[in-house]
Design a protein around this motif. Sequence first.
Motif, PDB file in Angstrom:
ATOM      1  N   MET A   2      11.364  34.230  68.260  1.00  0.00           N
ATOM      2  CA  MET A   2      11.012  32.884  67.822  1.00  0.00           C
ATOM      3  C   MET A   2       9.613  32.816  67.219  1.00  0.00           C
ATOM      4  O   MET A   2       9.373  32.075  66.263  1.00  0.00           O
ATOM      5  CB  MET A   2      11.125  31.914  69.012  1.00  0.00           C
ATOM      6  CG  MET A   2      12.555  31.660  69.452  1.00  0.00           C
ATOM      7  SD  MET A   2      12.664  30.772  71.035  1.00  0.00           S
ATOM      8  CE  MET A   2      11.735  29.305  70.666  1.00  0.00           C
ATOM      9  N   SER A  10       9.221  33.860  63.422  1.00  0.00           N
ATOM     10  CA  SER A  10       9.671  32.979  62.351  1.00  0.00           C
ATOM     11  C   SER A  10       9.696  31.538  62.864  1.00  0.00           C
ATOM     12  O   SER A  10      10.310  31.253  63.898  1.00  0.00           O
ATOM     13  CB  SER A  10      11.064  33.388  61.865  1.00  0.00           C
ATOM     14  OG  SER A  10      11.592  32.432  60.975  1.00  0.00           O
ATOM     15  N   ARG A  11       9.037  30.653  62.147  1.00  0.00           N
ATOM     16  CA  ARG A  11       9.030  29.242  62.521  1.00  0.00           C
ATOM     17  C   ARG A  11      10.417  28.622  62.385  1.00  0.00           C
ATOM     18  O   ARG A  11      10.795  27.726  63.157  1.00  0.00           O
ATOM     19  CB  ARG A  11       8.031  28.487  61.644  1.00  0.00           C
ATOM     20  CG  ARG A  11       7.813  27.039  62.075  1.00  0.00           C
ATOM     21  CD  ARG A  11       6.755  26.397  61.200  1.00  0.00           C
ATOM     22  NE  ARG A  11       5.483  27.061  61.332  1.00  0.00           N
ATOM     23  CZ  ARG A  11       4.586  26.773  62.287  1.00  0.00           C
ATOM     24  NH1 ARG A  11       4.867  25.856  63.197  1.00  0.00           N
ATOM     25  NH2 ARG A  11       3.441  27.406  62.334  1.00  0.00           N
ATOM     26  N   TRP A  12      11.207  29.104  61.430  1.00  0.00           N
ATOM     27  CA  TRP A  12      12.550  28.550  61.242  1.00  0.00           C
ATOM     28  C   TRP A  12      13.465  28.927  62.399  1.00  0.00           C
ATOM     29  O   TRP A  12      14.274  28.109  62.846  1.00  0.00           O
ATOM     30  CB  TRP A  12      13.139  29.042  59.914  1.00  0.00           C
ATOM     31  CG  TRP A  12      12.419  28.493  58.728  1.00  0.00           C
ATOM     32  CD1 TRP A  12      11.607  29.172  57.874  1.00  0.00           C
ATOM     33  CD2 TRP A  12      12.440  27.143  58.258  1.00  0.00           C
ATOM     34  NE1 TRP A  12      11.104  28.344  56.899  1.00  0.00           N
ATOM     35  CE2 TRP A  12      11.605  27.081  57.102  1.00  0.00           C
ATOM     36  CE3 TRP A  12      13.081  25.983  58.683  1.00  0.00           C
ATOM     37  CZ2 TRP A  12      11.401  25.906  56.392  1.00  0.00           C
ATOM     38  CZ3 TRP A  12      12.876  24.799  57.974  1.00  0.00           C
ATOM     39  CH2 TRP A  12      12.042  24.770  56.850  1.00  0.00           C
ATOM     40  N   GLU A  37      12.457  29.514  65.447  1.00  0.00           N
ATOM     41  CA  GLU A  37      12.005  28.699  66.574  1.00  0.00           C
ATOM     42  C   GLU A  37      12.551  27.281  66.467  1.00  0.00           C
ATOM     43  O   GLU A  37      13.010  26.702  67.466  1.00  0.00           O
ATOM     44  CB  GLU A  37      10.482  28.674  66.610  1.00  0.00           C
ATOM     45  CG  GLU A  37       9.918  27.840  67.765  1.00  0.00           C
ATOM     46  CD  GLU A  37       8.406  27.813  67.758  1.00  0.00           C
ATOM     47  OE1 GLU A  37       7.829  27.214  68.684  1.00  0.00           O
ATOM     48  OE2 GLU A  37       7.801  28.394  66.838  1.00  0.00           O
ATOM     49  N   THR A  38      12.516  26.712  65.275  1.00  0.00           N
ATOM     50  CA  THR A  38      13.035  25.359  65.078  1.00  0.00           C
ATOM     51  C   THR A  38      14.523  25.285  65.388  1.00  0.00           C
ATOM     52  O   THR A  38      15.016  24.275  65.920  1.00  0.00           O
ATOM     53  CB  THR A  38      12.773  24.898  63.630  1.00  0.00           C
ATOM     54  OG1 THR A  38      11.367  24.986  63.357  1.00  0.00           O
ATOM     55  CG2 THR A  38      13.234  23.468  63.414  1.00  0.00           C
ATOM     56  N   ALA A  39      15.254  26.351  65.088  1.00  0.00           N
ATOM     57  CA  ALA A  39      16.699  26.346  65.291  1.00  0.00           C
ATOM     58  C   ALA A  39      17.087  26.573  66.756  1.00  0.00           C
ATOM     59  O   ALA A  39      18.037  25.959  67.255  1.00  0.00           O
ATOM     60  CB  ALA A  39      17.348  27.417  64.411  1.00  0.00           C
ATOM     61  N   TYR A  69      14.902  26.640  69.743  1.00  0.00           N
ATOM     62  CA  TYR A  69      14.168  26.036  70.850  1.00  0.00           C
ATOM     63  C   TYR A  69      14.851  24.780  71.403  1.00  0.00           C
ATOM     64  O   TYR A  69      14.895  24.599  72.620  1.00  0.00           O
ATOM     65  CB  TYR A  69      12.737  25.715  70.418  1.00  0.00           C
ATOM     66  CG  TYR A  69      11.799  25.545  71.589  1.00  0.00           C
ATOM     67  CD1 TYR A  69      11.347  26.657  72.306  1.00  0.00           C
ATOM     68  CD2 TYR A  69      11.371  24.284  71.995  1.00  0.00           C
ATOM     69  CE1 TYR A  69      10.491  26.513  73.379  1.00  0.00           C
ATOM     70  CE2 TYR A  69      10.518  24.137  73.063  1.00  0.00           C
ATOM     71  CZ  TYR A  69      10.083  25.245  73.758  1.00  0.00           C
ATOM     72  OH  TYR A  69       9.234  25.096  74.825  1.00  0.00           O
ATOM     73  N   PRO A  70      15.393  23.880  70.559  1.00  0.00           N
ATOM     74  CA  PRO A  70      16.090  22.712  71.132  1.00  0.00           C
ATOM     75  C   PRO A  70      17.270  23.079  72.017  1.00  0.00           C
ATOM     76  O   PRO A  70      17.536  22.401  73.019  1.00  0.00           O
ATOM     77  CB  PRO A  70      16.552  21.941  69.889  1.00  0.00           C
ATOM     78  CG  PRO A  70      15.617  22.358  68.820  1.00  0.00           C
ATOM     79  CD  PRO A  70      15.306  23.792  69.094  1.00  0.00           C
ATOM     80  N   LYS A 114       1.517  32.546  71.028  1.00  0.00           N
ATOM     81  CA  LYS A 114       0.891  31.639  70.065  1.00  0.00           C
ATOM     82  C   LYS A 114      -0.594  31.411  70.347  1.00  0.00           C
ATOM     83  O   LYS A 114      -1.295  30.849  69.494  1.00  0.00           O
ATOM     84  CB  LYS A 114       1.600  30.281  70.086  1.00  0.00           C
ATOM     85  CG  LYS A 114       3.024  30.310  69.588  1.00  0.00           C
ATOM     86  CD  LYS A 114       3.627  28.921  69.705  1.00  0.00           C
ATOM     87  CE  LYS A 114       5.072  28.906  69.267  1.00  0.00           C
ATOM     88  NZ  LYS A 114       5.666  27.553  69.432  1.00  0.00           N
TER      89      LYS A 114
END
Length: 284
Positions: A105, A108-110, A112-114, A116-117, A166
Amino acid sequence: MSDKVSAMQHDDAAYAKPGFWSRHGETIMKIAIPIAVLAFLVFVWQAIVVIYQTPHYILPGPALVVEAFFEDWGTLAPALWVTTKITFISLGLALVGGVGLAVIMVQSRWIETALYPITVILQVTPIVAIAPLILIYTPTTQVALLICAFLVAFFPILSNMAQGLKSVDHNLLNLFELYGASRWQTLIHLKLPASLPYFMTGLRIGGGLALIAAVVAEFAAGSAGAGSGLAFRLLESQYRLNIPRLFAALFMLACLGVAIFALTSFIAWLFLHRWHESSLKREN
């Protein structure tokens, strides 16, 4: 004259050398105070039973609990082993999955966005509500218990590890970029070592939650028989009004929880005591 000077130097050295209590007093107090508090609580427990003449099927005395502990050892010990095995296997899976997914995660920020929720949804949904579905789709009850315990222990490790990755100093990141370090070299040589304190915090939290989840999942699953853990023995003792055995099983669960916390704390100290501020002893 020389003899007198040497004697004075010897006295000064003896005075400067710290005594046994100054060197070990803090450690002794850390051990003695909890033991004294526990002994006082046991004394109060026994006093309540004696003063109010409480029946043993409502509140047994400490002596009855100790007696049940030894008499029912043949029943409780296998159950303890089952619970311990489920706890540590699920914790190991949570460590591998949490650390691995955190690394993915962070890359890549994408991603993580996909992802993490989904992990948050699994964490906030009560495990008691998920357990019946897991029991339907898994081949055995033991696998269902492992999955339930894994889901509970997984998120704290993932969250702490991702936060640690992070939280690396941006100046150090810039330095690695200046020297042309690749993404994997930065991860291995900078981000993973810097995230170690966060990982150890997640490990301590996940260890306790894995045990809690193993017990709660067994309650929800309603497993029974020879291969059951301490949760079933608790329910069995309650149904049979064998309260001394129930207290003995609770005592074993508490000891297992303390042992897991002590083990994870020791691992954290082993990796951090030489360099991290949380484990270094202040000189002043």
